[in-house]
Design a protein around this motif. Sequence first.
Motif, PDB file in Angstrom:
ATOM      1  N   VAL A   1      18.425  23.273   6.862  1.00  0.00           N
ATOM      2  CA  VAL A   1      18.486  23.612   5.433  1.00  0.00           C
ATOM      3  C   VAL A   1      17.692  24.885   5.154  1.00  0.00           C
ATOM      4  CG1 VAL A   1      17.835  22.853   3.116  1.00  0.00           C
ATOM      5  CG2 VAL A   1      18.855  21.219   4.714  1.00  0.00           C
ATOM      6  N   ILE A   2      16.497  25.004   5.763  1.00  0.00           N
ATOM      7  CA  ILE A   2      15.678  26.203   5.572  1.00  0.00           C
ATOM      8  C   ILE A   2      16.409  27.437   6.093  1.00  0.00           C
ATOM      9  CG2 ILE A   2      13.562  27.376   6.311  1.00  0.00           C
ATOM     10  CD1 ILE A   2      12.197  24.612   6.244  1.00  0.00           C
ATOM     11  N   ALA A   3      17.039  27.311   7.260  1.00  0.00           N
ATOM     12  CA  ALA A   3      17.775  28.443   7.833  1.00  0.00           C
ATOM     13  C   ALA A   3      18.941  28.843   6.930  1.00  0.00           C
ATOM     14  CB  ALA A   3      18.276  28.097   9.231  1.00  0.00           C
ATOM     15  N   GLU A   4      19.646  27.862   6.383  1.00  0.00           N
ATOM     16  CA  GLU A   4      20.786  28.165   5.508  1.00  0.00           C
ATOM     17  C   GLU A   4      20.317  28.821   4.214  1.00  0.00           C
ATOM     18  OE1 GLU A   4      22.480  24.315   5.172  1.00  0.00           O
ATOM     19  OE2 GLU A   4      23.698  24.493   7.009  1.00  0.00           O
ATOM     20  N   LEU A   5      19.239  28.321   3.633  1.00  0.00           N
ATOM     21  CA  LEU A   5      18.705  28.921   2.416  1.00  0.00           C
ATOM     22  C   LEU A   5      18.183  30.329   2.675  1.00  0.00           C
ATOM     23  CD1 LEU A   5      16.829  25.886   0.813  1.00  0.00           C
ATOM     24  CD2 LEU A   5      18.822  27.081  -0.131  1.00  0.00           C
ATOM     25  N   THR A   6      17.541  30.501   3.815  1.00  0.00           N
ATOM     26  CA  THR A   6      17.059  31.833   4.186  1.00  0.00           C
ATOM     27  C   THR A   6      18.223  32.815   4.265  1.00  0.00           C
ATOM     28  OG1 THR A   6      15.172  30.935   5.423  1.00  0.00           O
ATOM     29  CG2 THR A   6      15.873  33.174   5.973  1.00  0.00           C
ATOM     30  N   ARG A   7      19.286  32.403   4.922  1.00  0.00           N
ATOM     31  CA  ARG A   7      20.501  33.234   5.000  1.00  0.00           C
ATOM     32  C   ARG A   7      21.033  33.563   3.614  1.00  0.00           C
ATOM     33  NH1 ARG A   7      25.175  29.639   6.772  1.00  0.00           N
ATOM     34  NH2 ARG A   7      24.687  28.904   4.654  1.00  0.00           N
ATOM     35  N   ASP A   8      21.155  32.548   2.777  1.00  0.00           N
ATOM     36  CA  ASP A   8      21.748  32.757   1.460  1.00  0.00           C
ATOM     37  C   ASP A   8      20.889  33.673   0.594  1.00  0.00           C
ATOM     38  OD1 ASP A   8      23.701  31.052   2.349  1.00  0.00           O
ATOM     39  OD2 ASP A   8      23.023  29.322   1.174  1.00  0.00           O
ATOM     40  N   VAL A   9      19.579  33.492   0.640  1.00  0.00           N
ATOM     41  CA  VAL A   9      18.670  34.339  -0.129  1.00  0.00           C
ATOM     42  C   VAL A   9      18.768  35.784   0.330  1.00  0.00           C
ATOM     43  CG1 VAL A   9      16.232  34.877  -0.545  1.00  0.00           C
ATOM     44  CG2 VAL A   9      17.052  32.515  -0.738  1.00  0.00           C
ATOM     45  N   ILE A  10      18.704  35.988   1.644  1.00  0.00           N
ATOM     46  CA  ILE A  10      18.735  37.349   2.188  1.00  0.00           C
ATOM     47  C   ILE A  10      20.065  38.029   1.866  1.00  0.00           C
ATOM     48  CG2 ILE A  10      18.826  38.644   4.355  1.00  0.00           C
ATOM     49  CD1 ILE A  10      16.653  36.759   5.429  1.00  0.00           C
ATOM     50  N   PHE A  11      21.178  37.328   2.060  1.00  0.00           N
ATOM     51  CA  PHE A  11      22.483  37.928   1.758  1.00  0.00           C
ATOM     52  C   PHE A  11      22.605  38.277   0.284  1.00  0.00           C
ATOM     53  CE2 PHE A  11      25.204  36.168   5.526  1.00  0.00           C
ATOM     54  CZ  PHE A  11      24.299  36.733   6.401  1.00  0.00           C
ATOM     55  N   LYS A  12      22.132  37.378  -0.584  1.00  0.00           N
ATOM     56  CA  LYS A  12      22.195  37.644  -2.013  1.00  0.00           C
ATOM     57  C   LYS A  12      21.361  38.873  -2.375  1.00  0.00           C
ATOM     58  CE  LYS A  12      22.501  36.846  -6.509  1.00  0.00           C
ATOM     59  NZ  LYS A  12      23.750  37.123  -7.279  1.00  0.00           N
ATOM     60  N   ALA A  13      20.130  38.946  -1.856  1.00  0.00           N
ATOM     61  CA  ALA A  13      19.244  40.068  -2.176  1.00  0.00           C
ATOM     62  C   ALA A  13      19.769  41.363  -1.610  1.00  0.00           C
ATOM     63  CB  ALA A  13      17.836  39.780  -1.652  1.00  0.00           C
ATOM     64  N   LEU A  14      20.259  41.339  -0.363  1.00  0.00           N
ATOM     65  CA  LEU A  14      20.729  42.585   0.262  1.00  0.00           C
ATOM     66  C   LEU A  14      22.001  43.110  -0.388  1.00  0.00           C
ATOM     67  CD1 LEU A  14      20.072  41.942   4.065  1.00  0.00           C
ATOM     68  CD2 LEU A  14      18.767  43.383   2.498  1.00  0.00           C
ATOM     69  N   SER A  15      22.728  42.236  -1.055  1.00  0.00           N
ATOM     70  CA  SER A  15      23.945  42.712  -1.748  1.00  0.00           C
ATOM     71  C   SER A  15      23.614  43.725  -2.836  1.00  0.00           C
ATOM     72  CB  SER A  15      24.710  41.519  -2.356  1.00  0.00           C
ATOM     73  OG  SER A  15      23.984  40.937  -3.416  1.00  0.00           O
ATOM     74  N   GLU A  16      22.376  43.686  -3.328  1.00  0.00           N
ATOM     75  CA  GLU A  16      21.959  44.637  -4.350  1.00  0.00           C
ATOM     76  C   GLU A  16      21.744  46.039  -3.778  1.00  0.00           C
ATOM     77  OE1 GLU A  16      18.628  43.299  -6.614  1.00  0.00           O
ATOM     78  OE2 GLU A  16      19.283  41.199  -6.590  1.00  0.00           O
ATOM     79  N   PHE A  17      21.618  46.133  -2.427  1.00  0.00           N
ATOM     80  CA  PHE A  17      21.323  47.426  -1.801  1.00  0.00           C
ATOM     81  C   PHE A  17      22.510  47.974  -1.005  1.00  0.00           C
ATOM     82  CE2 PHE A  17      17.387  44.937  -2.095  1.00  0.00           C
ATOM     83  CZ  PHE A  17      16.653  45.772  -2.923  1.00  0.00           C
TER      84      PHE A  17
END
Length: 471
Positions: free
Chosen positions: A454-470
């Motif tokens: 779950v932590i790995a999946e959330l980490t992925r989702d957070v990073i992908f969401k944040a990087l989409s802004e850049f």
Amino acid sequence: MAPAILDTIENAFEPSEFPKSEVASAVIHRSLKSAPLQVIRAEGTKVTFSNGQTINDTTCGAAVACLGYHNERVKKAMIAQIEKFSYCNSMFFGTEIGEQLAEALVEGTRGEMAKALVMCSGSEAMDAAMKMARQYFMETIPKQPRRTKFIARHGSYHGTTWGALSVGGHVARRELFEPMLLQNCAKVSACNEYRGRLEGQSQEEYVARLAKELDDKFRELGAEEVIAFVAEPVVGAALGAVPAVPGYFKAMREVCDKYGALLILDEVMSGMGRCGSLHAWEQEGIVPDIQTIAKGLGGGFAPIAAILINHRIADVLSQGSGAFSHGHTYQGHPVSCAAALEVQKIIAEDKLVDNVREVGAYFGELLHAYLDDHPHIGNVRGKGFFWGVEFVKDKITKTPFPKSLAVANTIFDVGMGPEYGISLYPGQGSVDGVVGDHVLIAPAYGTTREEIKVIAELTRDVIFKALSEFS
């Protein structure tokens, strides 16, 4: 004061952005411009703030709360000690609980280390280690008073007290105080395979290059004037969980031995189980002369840190002056010792280091599978429950994002949002001390395979969401 220095002050301590409270504060917080949200409750790995928000603390604070929060066994051990006495003047007296903790720490090294000195923080521990190393050479036969210099590494962090900041290589935290820092601390390259190993160069060739650099630095400074080489087995906050390549520390040990210098390993963040062995150096096939430990020692239940010295150091002092010329009012604090001893008992009884090693390997597999192919993720690295992710603007050239974009802090902010509710510890400067963004993930030692997924999946989702802004 120059604007560049002001920027440094604001960004010197990651994370530079926290969820803010509008309430005025009399506390000297990391930022004086606004007060952070207050923690009002913590249980297990869940932390609740004054605005009602709750997160899963997937970094154990700063890789500290290795058992999570509010442990009944640790609380009872601390209360039991308080009921006996809470303070002891260590200048004149000792305590049973202090002896028990030191014995447990030495036993945890299988007798490789000989003695322990307990204090309150990792920075204090590094200053003590530096002084211990100097005193050793003043008590050898013959004495070696010319040994006054240290060699450490760029991209390292060893603490914020005068000696620790001087020997460290964290650019942002040093900058304001640079003219006042000790001038006897030289630097060599970090062992950072992602940034340092050349194209076409084998790991063995990379190690040989770094060993030659250290050897050259000894000779440049005057080999007979160097006290010790100082390094983190896994670089924490400064570079983002960067482990050494195989064979690196054996090669560094050989250079130190060649010139009669000591090896000091800073395991404040990476030690006491965090990387899948009780001590990170156990995975390197070497034994340090002096070691610092802190975060996983007491799990955040009380302020505590320590240095461990090996038999080489202990024998010289025992046969010489018989005393370490150093001391703090709160060293060996009985309540802190009681907390740390119970934390270490729990870690041993519940085989949590084994869990960190086994589930940590699975965590690494998941992070690589989820993140490696993203165009703005340059490197996923770490071991045990100590992992870092470095972000780049260009994956091919490894060009970092501009500092002004604050990519790592953006990722932290997204993770803290109600959609995700996790903590990803941000840092900047992983390329040259100024630019280069990364985050750390450092879960509690008892985290299960199901929870780590779950932590790995959330980490992925957070990073992908944040990087989409850049993008």
